[in-house]
Design a protein around this motif. Structure first.
Motif, PDB file in Angstrom:
ATOM      1  N   GLY A 216       0.780  -1.226   0.000  1.00 54.99           N
ATOM      2  CA  GLY A 216       0.000   0.000   0.000  1.00 54.99           C
ATOM      3  C   GLY A 216       0.808   1.271   0.000  1.00 54.99           C
ATOM      4  N   GLN A 217       2.115   1.194  -0.202  1.00 52.55           N
ATOM      5  CA  GLN A 217       2.968   2.383  -0.143  1.00 52.55           C
ATOM      6  C   GLN A 217       3.274   2.968  -1.513  1.00 52.55           C
ATOM      7  OE1 GLN A 217       3.782   3.832   2.895  1.00 52.55           O
ATOM      8  NE2 GLN A 217       2.253   2.272   3.436  1.00 52.55           N
ATOM      9  N   MET A 218       2.937   2.259  -2.575  1.00 53.43           N
ATOM     10  CA  MET A 218       3.125   2.751  -3.938  1.00 53.43           C
ATOM     11  C   MET A 218       1.928   2.310  -4.781  1.00 53.43           C
ATOM     12  SD  MET A 218       7.170   2.112  -4.843  1.00 53.43           S
ATOM     13  CE  MET A 218       6.984   0.321  -4.949  1.00 53.43           C
ATOM     14  N   PHE A 219       1.803   2.922  -5.938  1.00 49.71           N
ATOM     15  CA  PHE A 219       0.785   2.478  -6.891  1.00 49.71           C
ATOM     16  C   PHE A 219       1.293   2.721  -8.305  1.00 49.71           C
ATOM     17  CE2 PHE A 219      -0.300   6.895  -5.938  1.00 49.71           C
ATOM     18  CZ  PHE A 219      -0.566   7.437  -7.185  1.00 49.71           C
ATOM     19  N   ALA A 220       0.694   2.024  -9.247  1.00 53.24           N
ATOM     20  CA  ALA A 220       1.036   2.179 -10.653  1.00 53.24           C
ATOM     21  C   ALA A 220      -0.187   2.663 -11.418  1.00 53.24           C
ATOM     22  CB  ALA A 220       1.526   0.855 -11.242  1.00 53.24           C
ATOM     23  N   THR A 221       0.064   3.440 -12.481  1.00 53.78           N
ATOM     24  CA  THR A 221      -0.995   3.859 -13.392  1.00 53.78           C
ATOM     25  C   THR A 221      -0.591   3.511 -14.807  1.00 53.78           C
ATOM     26  OG1 THR A 221      -0.057   6.100 -13.612  1.00 53.78           O
ATOM     27  CG2 THR A 221      -1.750   5.769 -11.920  1.00 53.78           C
ATOM     28  N   GLY A 222      -1.586   3.230 -15.637  1.00 54.16           N
ATOM     29  CA  GLY A 222      -1.356   2.967 -17.056  1.00 54.16           C
ATOM     30  C   GLY A 222      -2.178   3.927 -17.888  1.00 54.16           C
ATOM     31  N   SER A 223      -1.639   4.329 -19.039  1.00 53.49           N
ATOM     32  CA  SER A 223      -2.290   5.358 -19.842  1.00 53.49           C
ATOM     33  C   SER A 223      -2.517   4.897 -21.273  1.00 53.49           C
ATOM     34  CB  SER A 223      -1.436   6.628 -19.858  1.00 53.49           C
ATOM     35  OG  SER A 223      -0.310   6.466 -20.710  1.00 53.49           O
ATOM     36  N   THR A 224      -3.399   5.612 -21.963  1.00 54.98           N
ATOM     37  CA  THR A 224      -3.673   5.332 -23.367  1.00 54.98           C
ATOM     38  C   THR A 224      -2.485   5.672 -24.253  1.00 54.98           C
ATOM     39  OG1 THR A 224      -4.729   7.517 -23.538  1.00 54.98           O
ATOM     40  CG2 THR A 224      -6.169   5.634 -23.157  1.00 54.98           C
ATOM     41  N   TYR A 225      -1.539   6.431 -23.742  1.00 56.03           N
ATOM     42  CA  TYR A 225      -0.319   6.734 -24.488  1.00 56.03           C
ATOM     43  C   TYR A 225       0.640   5.546 -24.481  1.00 56.03           C
ATOM     44  CZ  TYR A 225       3.562   9.561 -26.268  1.00 56.03           C
ATOM     45  OH  TYR A 225       4.570  10.055 -27.038  1.00 56.03           O
ATOM     46  N   GLY A 226       0.437   4.606 -23.559  1.00 56.12           N
ATOM     47  CA  GLY A 226       1.256   3.402 -23.509  1.00 56.12           C
ATOM     48  C   GLY A 226       2.244   3.345 -22.367  1.00 56.12           C
ATOM     49  N   ASP A 227       2.269   4.392 -21.519  1.00 60.05           N
ATOM     50  CA  ASP A 227       3.232   4.438 -20.423  1.00 60.05           C
ATOM     51  C   ASP A 227       2.659   3.813 -19.154  1.00 60.05           C
ATOM     52  OD1 ASP A 227       4.642   5.888 -22.244  1.00 60.05           O
ATOM     53  OD2 ASP A 227       4.602   7.782 -21.146  1.00 60.05           O
ATOM     54  N   ILE A 228       3.543   3.266 -18.328  1.00 59.67           N
ATOM     55  CA  ILE A 228       3.216   2.851 -16.969  1.00 59.67           C
ATOM     56  C   ILE A 228       4.040   3.697 -16.019  1.00 59.67           C
ATOM     57  CG2 ILE A 228       3.304   0.994 -15.262  1.00 59.67           C
ATOM     58  CD1 ILE A 228       2.942  -0.986 -17.530  1.00 59.67           C
ATOM     59  N   ARG A 229       3.388   4.300 -15.046  1.00 59.80           N
ATOM     60  CA  ARG A 229       4.094   5.129 -14.061  1.00 59.80           C
ATOM     61  C   ARG A 229       3.900   4.549 -12.675  1.00 59.80           C
ATOM     62  NH1 ARG A 229       4.196  11.507 -15.646  1.00 59.80           N
ATOM     63  NH2 ARG A 229       4.466  11.227 -17.906  1.00 59.80           N
ATOM     64  N   VAL A 230       4.958   4.662 -11.870  1.00 55.68           N
ATOM     65  CA  VAL A 230       4.917   4.223 -10.471  1.00 55.68           C
ATOM     66  C   VAL A 230       5.034   5.464  -9.599  1.00 55.68           C
ATOM     67  CG1 VAL A 230       5.980   2.777  -8.710  1.00 55.68           C
ATOM     68  CG2 VAL A 230       5.982   2.022 -11.104  1.00 55.68           C
ATOM     69  N   TRP A 231       4.175   5.559  -8.581  1.00 51.66           N
ATOM     70  CA  TRP A 231       4.079   6.736  -7.718  1.00 51.66           C
ATOM     71  C   TRP A 231       4.185   6.300  -6.261  1.00 51.66           C
ATOM     72  CZ3 TRP A 231       1.924  11.268 -10.395  1.00 51.66           C
ATOM     73  CH2 TRP A 231       1.432  10.983 -11.678  1.00 51.66           C
ATOM     74  N   ASP A 232       4.582   7.247  -5.395  1.00 50.84           N
ATOM     75  CA  ASP A 232       4.425   7.021  -3.961  1.00 50.84           C
ATOM     76  C   ASP A 232       3.134   7.674  -3.504  1.00 50.84           C
ATOM     77  OD1 ASP A 232       4.894   9.761  -3.602  1.00 50.84           O
ATOM     78  OD2 ASP A 232       6.946   9.487  -2.891  1.00 50.84           O
ATOM     79  N   LEU A 233       2.804   7.554  -2.230  1.00 53.77           N
ATOM     80  CA  LEU A 233       1.523   8.052  -1.733  1.00 53.77           C
ATOM     81  C   LEU A 233       1.456   9.570  -1.651  1.00 53.77           C
ATOM     82  CD1 LEU A 233       0.540   5.492   1.051  1.00 53.77           C
ATOM     83  CD2 LEU A 233       0.043   5.457  -1.403  1.00 53.77           C
TER      84      LEU A 233
END
Length: 252
Positions: free
Chosen positions: A151-168
């Motif tokens: 629960g300390q990070m999350f990932a997002t995916g986009s229609t552009y094709g990128d995956i990003r990893v974020w902290d809280l």
């Protein structure tokens, strides 16, 4: 051997997502509704369908206890529903009221993450219903999100094709450019992790419009950063892969 248990045909348009709790199946649709079924016999619950959205419902997910259901919609909102009564607990308006394409609870269900068509990412406090933080992925739509099992990070995916990893704190830790050609459709972290003295690693599955399913190793190196390494590329599909998920034990 796999056999058909039940066919559910109550929605009047495309079904966009489905989610299980220990005792309930939820489905959401372009017909603006969420429908709920009892897992033992797949009979529809008395308070189904849920009619709180004004436009298509794109995603739904249960809290860890199964007491809350979140759904998100083109109407620019995420709605929290009580699974005891089917009543609306709260309506969470995405900043800018952009269509909300994806939502996910944190493992402890204290946070709800929502991603939208304008690239905005909103993090909500589930108990207080307060908007805690926002982030943005420029020039694209956020269509997938998943928390790490800690629960300390999350990932997002986009229609552009990128995956990003974020902290809280909504700090971007890593961006994997062109993870999927033509766009990411879904991403999901395995429930298990691997740890060493100075790092912790998580498996992330992603899929996209390129007909591929990919498995990544996401590693957080203390305060020094985060990186992603492609572990497997699965090529068995002949059309865009729209959804992926690990089993509860992380083995499948």
């Amino acid at each position: 051997m796999v056999s058909l248990v039940c066919r559910l045909e109550h929605h009047r348009d495309d079904v966009n997502w489905c989610a299980f709790s220990p005792w309930c199946l939820a489905t959401c649709s372009l017909d603006k509704t969420v429908r709920l079924y009892s897992v033992p016999d797949f009979s529809e619950l008395p308070f189904s369908p849920l009619d709180g959205h004004g436009y298509a419902v794109h995603c739904c997910c249960f809290s860890s206890s199964g007491q809350l259901l979140a759904s998100c919609s083109t109407d620019g909102t995420a709605v929290l529903w009580s699974m005891d009564t089917g009543a609306v607990v709260s309506v969470l308006e995405q900043p800018g009221r952009s269509p909300v394409r994806t939502c996910a609870f944190s493992p402890d269900s204290r946070l709800l993450l929502c991603g939208a068509s304008d690239g905005s990412v909103a993090m909500w406090d589930v108990q207080t219903k307060a908007l805690l933080r926002t982030g943005v992925v420029k020039d694209t739509s956020v269509v997938a999100c998943s928390f790490t099992p800690c629960g300390q990070m999350f990932a997002t995916g986009s229609t552009y094709g990128d995956i990003r990893v974020w902290d809280l704190e909504m700090n971007p830790l890593h961006s994997e450019k062109n993870a999927h050609d033509l766009g990411v459709t879904c991403c999901h972290f395995s429930p298990h992790h691997e740890s060493s003295t100075f790092s912790v690693s998580f498996r992330l599955a992603s899929c996209g419009q390129d007909n591929l399913l990919k498995v990544w190793m996401v590693t957080r190196h203390g305060a020094s950063g985060c990186n992603m390494q492609l572990v497997h590329t699965l090529k068995g599909q002949s059309a865009p892969v729209l959804s992926c998920m690990f089993s509860s034990d992380g083995q499948l």
